[in-house]
Scaffold this motif. Structure first.
Motif, PDB file in Angstrom:
ATOM      1  N   MET A 130       0.837  -1.184   0.000  1.00  0.00           N
ATOM      2  CA  MET A 130       0.000   0.000   0.000  1.00  0.00           C
ATOM      3  C   MET A 130       0.882   1.248   0.000  1.00  0.00           C
ATOM      4  O   MET A 130       2.011   1.226   0.468  1.00  0.00           O
ATOM      5  N   VAL A 131       0.310   2.293  -0.504  1.00  0.00           N
ATOM      6  CA  VAL A 131       0.971   3.589  -0.599  1.00  0.00           C
ATOM      7  C   VAL A 131       0.096   4.596   0.145  1.00  0.00           C
ATOM      8  O   VAL A 131      -1.123   4.566   0.014  1.00  0.00           O
ATOM      9  N   GLU A 132       0.719   5.484   0.916  1.00  0.00           N
ATOM     10  CA  GLU A 132      -0.042   6.518   1.609  1.00  0.00           C
ATOM     11  C   GLU A 132       0.058   7.818   0.829  1.00  0.00           C
ATOM     12  O   GLU A 132       1.154   8.252   0.485  1.00  0.00           O
ATOM     13  N   ILE A 133      -1.084   8.416   0.542  1.00  0.00           N
ATOM     14  CA  ILE A 133      -1.103   9.733  -0.095  1.00  0.00           C
ATOM     15  C   ILE A 133      -1.759  10.724   0.860  1.00  0.00           C
ATOM     16  O   ILE A 133      -2.718  10.394   1.539  1.00  0.00           O
ATOM     17  N   THR A 134      -1.185  11.918   0.918  1.00  0.00           N
ATOM     18  CA  THR A 134      -1.672  12.946   1.834  1.00  0.00           C
ATOM     19  C   THR A 134      -1.769  14.260   1.081  1.00  0.00           C
ATOM     20  O   THR A 134      -0.856  14.627   0.347  1.00  0.00           O
ATOM     21  N   TRP A 135      -2.880  14.991   1.264  1.00  0.00           N
ATOM     22  CA  TRP A 135      -3.114  16.257   0.590  1.00  0.00           C
ATOM     23  C   TRP A 135      -4.141  17.048   1.390  1.00  0.00           C
ATOM     24  O   TRP A 135      -4.706  16.558   2.338  1.00  0.00           O
ATOM     25  N   GLY A 136      -4.385  18.265   0.981  1.00  0.00           N
ATOM     26  CA  GLY A 136      -5.477  19.031   1.562  1.00  0.00           C
ATOM     27  C   GLY A 136      -5.047  20.299   2.246  1.00  0.00           C
ATOM     28  O   GLY A 136      -3.919  20.756   2.108  1.00  0.00           O
ATOM     29  N   ASP A 137      -5.984  20.863   2.991  1.00  0.00           N
ATOM     30  CA  ASP A 137      -5.726  22.092   3.723  1.00  0.00           C
ATOM     31  C   ASP A 137      -4.950  21.777   4.995  1.00  0.00           C
ATOM     32  O   ASP A 137      -4.330  20.737   5.105  1.00  0.00           O
ATOM     33  N   SER A 138      -5.025  22.641   5.969  1.00  0.00           N
ATOM     34  CA  SER A 138      -4.203  22.502   7.165  1.00  0.00           C
ATOM     35  C   SER A 138      -4.401  21.161   7.875  1.00  0.00           C
ATOM     36  O   SER A 138      -3.457  20.592   8.395  1.00  0.00           O
ATOM     37  N   ALA A 139      -5.615  20.618   7.897  1.00  0.00           N
ATOM     38  CA  ALA A 139      -5.862  19.339   8.557  1.00  0.00           C
ATOM     39  C   ALA A 139      -5.345  18.182   7.717  1.00  0.00           C
ATOM     40  O   ALA A 139      -4.866  17.189   8.237  1.00  0.00           O
ATOM     41  N   GLY A 140      -5.446  18.305   6.399  1.00  0.00           N
ATOM     42  CA  GLY A 140      -4.970  17.273   5.498  1.00  0.00           C
ATOM     43  C   GLY A 140      -5.894  16.074   5.432  1.00  0.00           C
ATOM     44  O   GLY A 140      -6.664  15.799   6.349  1.00  0.00           O
ATOM     45  N   GLU A 141      -5.832  15.381   4.316  1.00  0.00           N
ATOM     46  CA  GLU A 141      -6.559  14.143   4.118  1.00  0.00           C
ATOM     47  C   GLU A 141      -5.544  13.080   3.747  1.00  0.00           C
ATOM     48  O   GLU A 141      -4.561  13.360   3.073  1.00  0.00           O
ATOM     49  N   THR A 142      -5.784  11.870   4.182  1.00  0.00           N
ATOM     50  CA  THR A 142      -4.867  10.769   3.909  1.00  0.00           C
ATOM     51  C   THR A 142      -5.661   9.594   3.384  1.00  0.00           C
ATOM     52  O   THR A 142      -6.778   9.332   3.831  1.00  0.00           O
ATOM     53  N   ALA A 143      -5.062   8.889   2.421  1.00  0.00           N
ATOM     54  CA  ALA A 143      -5.670   7.676   1.899  1.00  0.00           C
ATOM     55  C   ALA A 143      -4.574   6.657   1.643  1.00  0.00           C
ATOM     56  O   ALA A 143      -3.452   7.020   1.294  1.00  0.00           O
ATOM     57  N   ALA A 144      -4.907   5.404   1.858  1.00  0.00           N
ATOM     58  CA  ALA A 144      -3.998   4.318   1.512  1.00  0.00           C
ATOM     59  C   ALA A 144      -4.530   3.702   0.226  1.00  0.00           C
ATOM     60  O   ALA A 144      -5.714   3.355   0.137  1.00  0.00           O
ATOM     61  N   VAL A 145      -3.675   3.616  -0.777  1.00  0.00           N
ATOM     62  CA  VAL A 145      -4.087   3.060  -2.062  1.00  0.00           C
ATOM     63  C   VAL A 145      -3.068   2.012  -2.493  1.00  0.00           C
ATOM     64  O   VAL A 145      -1.908   2.044  -2.083  1.00  0.00           O
ATOM     65  N   SER A 146      -3.514   1.120  -3.343  1.00  0.00           N
ATOM     66  CA  SER A 146      -2.593   0.134  -3.886  1.00  0.00           C
ATOM     67  C   SER A 146      -1.788   0.778  -5.011  1.00  0.00           C
ATOM     68  O   SER A 146      -2.147   1.840  -5.527  1.00  0.00           O
ATOM     69  N   VAL A 147      -0.710   0.129  -5.385  1.00  0.00           N
ATOM     70  CA  VAL A 147       0.111   0.623  -6.485  1.00  0.00           C
ATOM     71  C   VAL A 147      -0.740   0.743  -7.744  1.00  0.00           C
ATOM     72  O   VAL A 147      -0.629   1.719  -8.494  1.00  0.00           O
ATOM     73  N   ASP A 148      -1.635  -0.218  -7.972  1.00  0.00           N
ATOM     74  CA  ASP A 148      -2.489  -0.201  -9.159  1.00  0.00           C
ATOM     75  C   ASP A 148      -3.501   0.948  -9.139  1.00  0.00           C
ATOM     76  O   ASP A 148      -3.891   1.452 -10.185  1.00  0.00           O
TER      77      ASP A 148
END
Length: 130
Positions: A1-19
């Motif tokens: 799994m890969v963690e991606i993080t983005w967004g405003d000051s609080a941020g959002e995070t998602a774990a996604v597969s390589v695919d």
């Protein structure tokens, strides 16, 4: 799994597969058209590559899991002191990058996917230490 993080000051995070990664980044790129922003992509080793989304061009940054130098950025055109800047939001703050760091968005997406798949810096991008 890969963690991606983005967004405003609080941020959002998602774990996604390589695919799933490329599709998710394309989806975020569409969301970023109104207000371009940066997404951090962290692999299992803890190494992180950041990609700027929402414009025709992008900027990449690399930081190792140790958070120690070298810190690397993408290199697009030749550095010129009057070349201007490109701006992207990063967790609630606007961040400026010199235009010479900008590369085509498609190259940046390819680089991030390659980084995640191989766990090493992609060779389709020129990197310089900052």
């Amino acid at each position: 799994m890969v963690e991606i993080t983005w967004g405003d000051s609080a941020g959002e995070t998602a774990a996604v597969s390589v695919d799933e990664l490329k599709g998710r980044l394309i989806e975020l790129d569409r969301l970023a058209v109104e207000r371009p922003f940066i997404v951090d992509v962290t692999i299992d080793s803890g190494d992180t590559i950041s990609i700027a989304l929402g414009r025709e061009t992008s900027v990449l940054n690399y930081i190792s899991a140790s958070k120690m130098p070298p810190y690397l950025v993408s290199k697009g055109g030749s550095p010129a002191p009057d070349a201007g800047v490109v701006r992207f939001g990063y967790f609630g703050s606007m961040t400026e990058f010199p235009n010479w760091q900008a590369i085509p968005r498609s190259d940046a997406l390819e680089a991030v996917c390659s980084f995640v798949a191989a766990g090493t810096l992609p060779e389709n991008v020129l990197w310089i230490e900052v």
